[in-house]
Write a protein that holds these residues in place. Structure first.
Motif, PDB file in Angstrom:
ATOM      1  N   ASP A 166       0.415  -1.327   0.041  1.00  0.00           N
ATOM      2  CA  ASP A 166       0.375  -0.207   0.204  1.00  0.00           C
ATOM      3  C   ASP A 166       0.901   1.067   0.115  1.00  0.00           C
ATOM      4  OD1 ASP A 166      -2.838  -1.483   0.027  1.00  0.00           O
ATOM      5  OD2 ASP A 166      -2.820  -1.061   2.659  1.00  0.00           O
ATOM      6  N   ARG A 167       0.473   2.677  -0.380  1.00  0.00           N
ATOM      7  CA  ARG A 167       1.179   3.570  -0.377  1.00  0.00           C
ATOM      8  C   ARG A 167       0.096   4.408   0.505  1.00  0.00           C
ATOM      9  NH1 ARG A 167       1.023   6.610  -4.539  1.00  0.00           N
ATOM     10  NH2 ARG A 167       2.835   6.580  -5.697  1.00  0.00           N
ATOM     11  N   VAL A 168       1.536   5.069   1.215  1.00  0.00           N
ATOM     12  CA  VAL A 168       1.153   5.908   2.305  1.00  0.00           C
ATOM     13  C   VAL A 168       2.302   7.401   2.316  1.00  0.00           C
ATOM     14  CG1 VAL A 168       0.351   3.627   3.779  1.00  0.00           C
ATOM     15  CG2 VAL A 168       2.699   4.552   3.657  1.00  0.00           C
ATOM     16  N   ALA A 169       1.516   7.454   2.877  1.00  0.00           N
ATOM     17  CA  ALA A 169       1.829   9.179   3.452  1.00  0.00           C
ATOM     18  C   ALA A 169       1.747   8.472   5.144  1.00  0.00           C
ATOM     19  CB  ALA A 169       1.046  10.205   2.920  1.00  0.00           C
ATOM     20  N   ILE A 170       2.631   9.523   5.501  1.00  0.00           N
ATOM     21  CA  ILE A 170       3.021   8.982   6.434  1.00  0.00           C
ATOM     22  C   ILE A 170       2.697  10.705   7.976  1.00  0.00           C
ATOM     23  CG2 ILE A 170       4.234   8.811   8.669  1.00  0.00           C
ATOM     24  CD1 ILE A 170       6.059   7.333   6.773  1.00  0.00           C
ATOM     25  N   PHE A 171       1.532   9.996   8.690  1.00  0.00           N
ATOM     26  CA  PHE A 171       1.214  11.803  10.196  1.00  0.00           C
ATOM     27  C   PHE A 171       2.696  11.709  10.552  1.00  0.00           C
ATOM     28  CE2 PHE A 171      -1.113  13.352  13.073  1.00  0.00           C
ATOM     29  CZ  PHE A 171      -1.484  14.419  12.913  1.00  0.00           C
ATOM     30  N   PRO A 172       2.780  12.239  10.968  1.00  0.00           N
ATOM     31  CA  PRO A 172       4.333  11.926  11.982  1.00  0.00           C
ATOM     32  C   PRO A 172       4.309  12.369  13.410  1.00  0.00           C
ATOM     33  CG  PRO A 172       4.891  14.210  10.995  1.00  0.00           C
ATOM     34  CD  PRO A 172       3.503  13.639  10.378  1.00  0.00           C
ATOM     35  N   ASN A 173       2.515  12.701  14.254  1.00  0.00           N
ATOM     36  CA  ASN A 173       2.708  13.247  14.877  1.00  0.00           C
ATOM     37  C   ASN A 173       2.264  11.835  15.611  1.00  0.00           C
ATOM     38  OD1 ASN A 173       3.656  15.655  14.858  1.00  0.00           O
ATOM     39  ND2 ASN A 173       1.558  16.465  14.700  1.00  0.00           N
ATOM     40  N   VAL A 174       2.819  10.937  17.058  1.00  0.00           N
ATOM     41  CA  VAL A 174       1.633   9.734  17.458  1.00  0.00           C
ATOM     42  C   VAL A 174       1.450  10.358  18.913  1.00  0.00           C
ATOM     43  CG1 VAL A 174       2.478   7.811  18.367  1.00  0.00           C
ATOM     44  CG2 VAL A 174       3.042   8.610  16.425  1.00  0.00           C
ATOM     45  N   ALA A 175       0.415  11.010  18.342  1.00  0.00           N
ATOM     46  CA  ALA A 175      -1.273  11.513  20.164  1.00  0.00           C
ATOM     47  C   ALA A 175      -1.647   9.679  21.016  1.00  0.00           C
ATOM     48  CB  ALA A 175      -1.724  11.696  19.281  1.00  0.00           C
ATOM     49  N   CYS A 176      -1.099  10.545  21.806  1.00  0.00           N
ATOM     50  CA  CYS A 176      -1.383   9.434  22.987  1.00  0.00           C
ATOM     51  C   CYS A 176      -2.294   8.708  23.166  1.00  0.00           C
ATOM     52  CB  CYS A 176      -0.545  10.080  24.964  1.00  0.00           C
ATOM     53  SG  CYS A 176      -2.140  11.241  25.636  1.00  0.00           S
ATOM     54  N   GLY A 177      -3.811   9.836  22.546  1.00  0.00           N
ATOM     55  CA  GLY A 177      -5.613   9.502  23.159  1.00  0.00           C
ATOM     56  C   GLY A 177      -6.465  10.087  24.430  1.00  0.00           C
ATOM     57  N   SER A 178      -5.371  10.001  25.638  1.00  0.00           N
ATOM     58  CA  SER A 178      -6.002   9.955  26.930  1.00  0.00           C
ATOM     59  C   SER A 178      -5.954  11.020  27.081  1.00  0.00           C
ATOM     60  CB  SER A 178      -5.154   8.952  27.462  1.00  0.00           C
ATOM     61  OG  SER A 178      -4.184   9.312  27.572  1.00  0.00           O
ATOM     62  N   VAL A 201      -3.603  17.590  17.565  1.00  0.00           N
ATOM     63  CA  VAL A 201      -2.122  18.327  17.425  1.00  0.00           C
ATOM     64  C   VAL A 201      -1.821  19.449  18.454  1.00  0.00           C
ATOM     65  CG1 VAL A 201      -3.751  20.323  16.963  1.00  0.00           C
ATOM     66  CG2 VAL A 201      -1.616  20.027  15.845  1.00  0.00           C
ATOM     67  N   LEU A 202      -2.411  18.960  19.732  1.00  0.00           N
ATOM     68  CA  LEU A 202      -1.966  19.826  21.086  1.00  0.00           C
ATOM     69  C   LEU A 202      -1.922  18.323  22.292  1.00  0.00           C
ATOM     70  CD1 LEU A 202      -4.448  23.073  20.753  1.00  0.00           C
ATOM     71  CD2 LEU A 202      -1.828  22.721  20.348  1.00  0.00           C
ATOM     72  N   CYS A 203      -1.589  17.787  21.476  1.00  0.00           N
ATOM     73  CA  CYS A 203      -1.335  16.327  22.589  1.00  0.00           C
ATOM     74  C   CYS A 203      -0.055  16.119  23.805  1.00  0.00           C
ATOM     75  CB  CYS A 203      -0.801  14.968  22.103  1.00  0.00           C
ATOM     76  SG  CYS A 203      -0.324  13.463  22.434  1.00  0.00           S
ATOM     77  N   LEU A 204      -0.732  16.245  24.629  1.00  0.00           N
ATOM     78  CA  LEU A 204       0.755  17.163  25.781  1.00  0.00           C
ATOM     79  C   LEU A 204       1.841  16.020  25.827  1.00  0.00           C
ATOM     80  CD1 LEU A 204      -1.665  17.743  28.318  1.00  0.00           C
ATOM     81  CD2 LEU A 204      -1.229  19.277  26.959  1.00  0.00           C
ATOM     82  N   ASN A 205       1.645  14.552  25.620  1.00  0.00           N
ATOM     83  CA  ASN A 205       2.413  13.393  24.871  1.00  0.00           C
ATOM     84  C   ASN A 205       2.267  12.969  23.756  1.00  0.00           C
ATOM     85  OD1 ASN A 205       2.205  13.254  28.502  1.00  0.00           O
ATOM     86  ND2 ASN A 205       0.373  12.552  27.874  1.00  0.00           N
ATOM     87  N   ALA A 206       2.716  14.092  22.917  1.00  0.00           N
ATOM     88  CA  ALA A 206       3.109  13.504  21.652  1.00  0.00           C
ATOM     89  C   ALA A 206       4.413  13.096  21.230  1.00  0.00           C
ATOM     90  CB  ALA A 206       3.062  14.324  20.652  1.00  0.00           C
ATOM     91  N   GLN A 207       4.501  12.138  20.321  1.00  0.00           N
ATOM     92  CA  GLN A 207       5.866  11.711  20.208  1.00  0.00           C
ATOM     93  C   GLN A 207       6.105  11.509  18.109  1.00  0.00           C
ATOM     94  OE1 GLN A 207       5.593   7.663  21.352  1.00  0.00           O
ATOM     95  NE2 GLN A 207       7.460   7.305  22.748  1.00  0.00           N
ATOM     96  N   VAL A 208       7.000  12.630  17.827  1.00  0.00           N
ATOM     97  CA  VAL A 208       6.909  13.076  17.073  1.00  0.00           C
ATOM     98  C   VAL A 208       8.214  11.932  16.087  1.00  0.00           C
ATOM     99  CG1 VAL A 208       7.821  15.267  15.538  1.00  0.00           C
ATOM    100  CG2 VAL A 208       6.167  15.640  17.467  1.00  0.00           C
ATOM    101  N   LEU A 209       7.756  12.277  15.101  1.00  0.00           N
ATOM    102  CA  LEU A 209       9.084  10.861  14.723  1.00  0.00           C
ATOM    103  C   LEU A 209      10.363  12.038  13.888  1.00  0.00           C
ATOM    104  CD1 LEU A 209       6.902   9.453  11.656  1.00  0.00           C
ATOM    105  CD2 LEU A 209       7.442   8.611  13.181  1.00  0.00           C
ATOM    106  N   GLY A 210      12.112  11.827  14.346  1.00  0.00           N
ATOM    107  CA  GLY A 210      12.920  12.236  13.987  1.00  0.00           C
ATOM    108  C   GLY A 210      12.979  13.511  14.854  1.00  0.00           C
TER     109      GLY A 210
END
Length: 344
Positions: free
Chosen positions: A81-93, A103-112
């Protein structure tokens, strides 16, 4: 696999052989087909103005590719599958996530930045970060959509709420500013006044659709913008530089009831105008942070339908082995690049 590893500011990235992380539950591994060199990468690697919580780390957050492997519990995605990557991994909680503002996640992990990025042969990340990339969108374009273009889209549309017929001033004609101009033109702005100090940036702005340009080195930018708008000012000022001087001029360039959106990031402290004029003119000053998943999907759709030309934004394509030269060229603005894309 090969990866471009960052060890310390001012030192070249090193191309190293590292273990390919297998996808865990809910994760996927993506073979990287393109990763854009962003200003954030330059701030980290060359300036040292952005401190990372750990090193060494693989940089790169503007990426697209092909799903190479999926982990347990992943549905809806398959190898190839061809994909673009959303670089912010939000905690969801956390509360922003619960309010739908990941986009304002307090615990976000960001690629790179807080987890390994995509200047590598492949990258492993949650499958929730995958977005479908149509065949009509090249990987090099898909790579820059999530940040270089979507950050500008959120500033113009999500925060700036640009309406057809309005007048716009764009401060900073780098990657974000050029895309801000293109999006403002697409949405029907009647005047687009581009502001920069670099002749190359102003030339790019005209090519992107700016109706007028202002060389900030000549001083009193706001006064010159007002002279171009019959003394009124602009409806919307977009600041993509991140400096006190440009934020100040952006606010000063507004008409009564106008709004300024600040997407540039830097260490400067900014000041509001005297309250008599700020309140009396009912001005709005808004910050714009990054982009949402919906922003990225919208931009991909605009690119796929050819409504938004992004091919011209890919100034050059280089191999992973040339990444340090690519960083040098991007930092020095050699050849007036918009985006240099690394293709491992």
């Amino acid at each position: 696999m090969r990866a471009a590893r960052f060890h310390a500011p001012g030192k070249p990235l090193t191309i190293e052989e590292i273990t390919v992380p297998p996808p865990g539950s809910g994760e996927a591994r993506v073979e990287v087909k393109g990763c854009g060199i962003c200003g954030t990468d330059l701030h980290i690697a060359l300036e040292g103005s952005i401190q990372l919580p750990k090193t060494p780390i693989t940089l790169g957050h503007e990426a697209a590719g092909v799903v190479a492997e999926v982990g347990p519990g992943v549905s809806g995605w398959a190898t190839g599958d061809r994909v673009a990557i959303f670089p912010n991994v939000a905690c969801g909680s956390c509360y922003p996530c619960r309010e739908g503002r990941e986009v304002l996640c307090l615990n976000a992990q960001v690629l790179g930045i807080t987890r390994d990025g995509a200047f590598a042969d492949s990258v492993t990340l949650p499958a929730t970060c995958l977005l479908p990339l149509p065949e009509a969108v090249p990987f090099t374009v898909g790579a820059i959509v999530a940040d270089a273009v979507s950050t500008a889209y959120r500033a113009v549309v999500g925060r700036g709420a640009l309406r057809s017929g309005e007048r716009v001033a764009v401060f900073g004609c780098g990657g974000l500013g050029i895309h801000g101009i293109k999006i403002a033109r697409l949405l029907g702005a009647s005047r687009i006044i581009a502001v920069d100090v670099a002749p190359g940036g102003l030339r790019r702005a005209r090519e992107a659709g700016a109706t007028e340009t202002v060389d900030a080195k000549e001083g009193d930018v706001a006064k010159r913008i007002r002279s171009l708008t019959g003394g009124e000012g602009v409806d919307l000022a977009l600041e993509f530089v991140g400096l006190k001087a440009s934020v100040t001029e952006a606010i000063r360039s507004l008409k009564r009831g106008g709004r300024a959106v600040v997407a540039g990031v830097g260490p400067d402290r900014v000041e509001l105008p005297p309250l008599r004029s700020f309140v009396g003119s009912e001005l709005s000053v808004l910050a714009s942070m990054g982009f949402t998943r919906e922003d990225v999907q919208t931009v991909i759709g605009l690119a796929a339908s050819s409504r938004l030309d992004l091919a011209s934004s890919v100034t050059d394509v280089i191999p992973l082995a040339a990444i340090n030269e690519g960083f040098r060229r991007a930092f020095a603005k050699e050849g007036d690049p918009i985006r240099i894309v690394v293709v491992p």
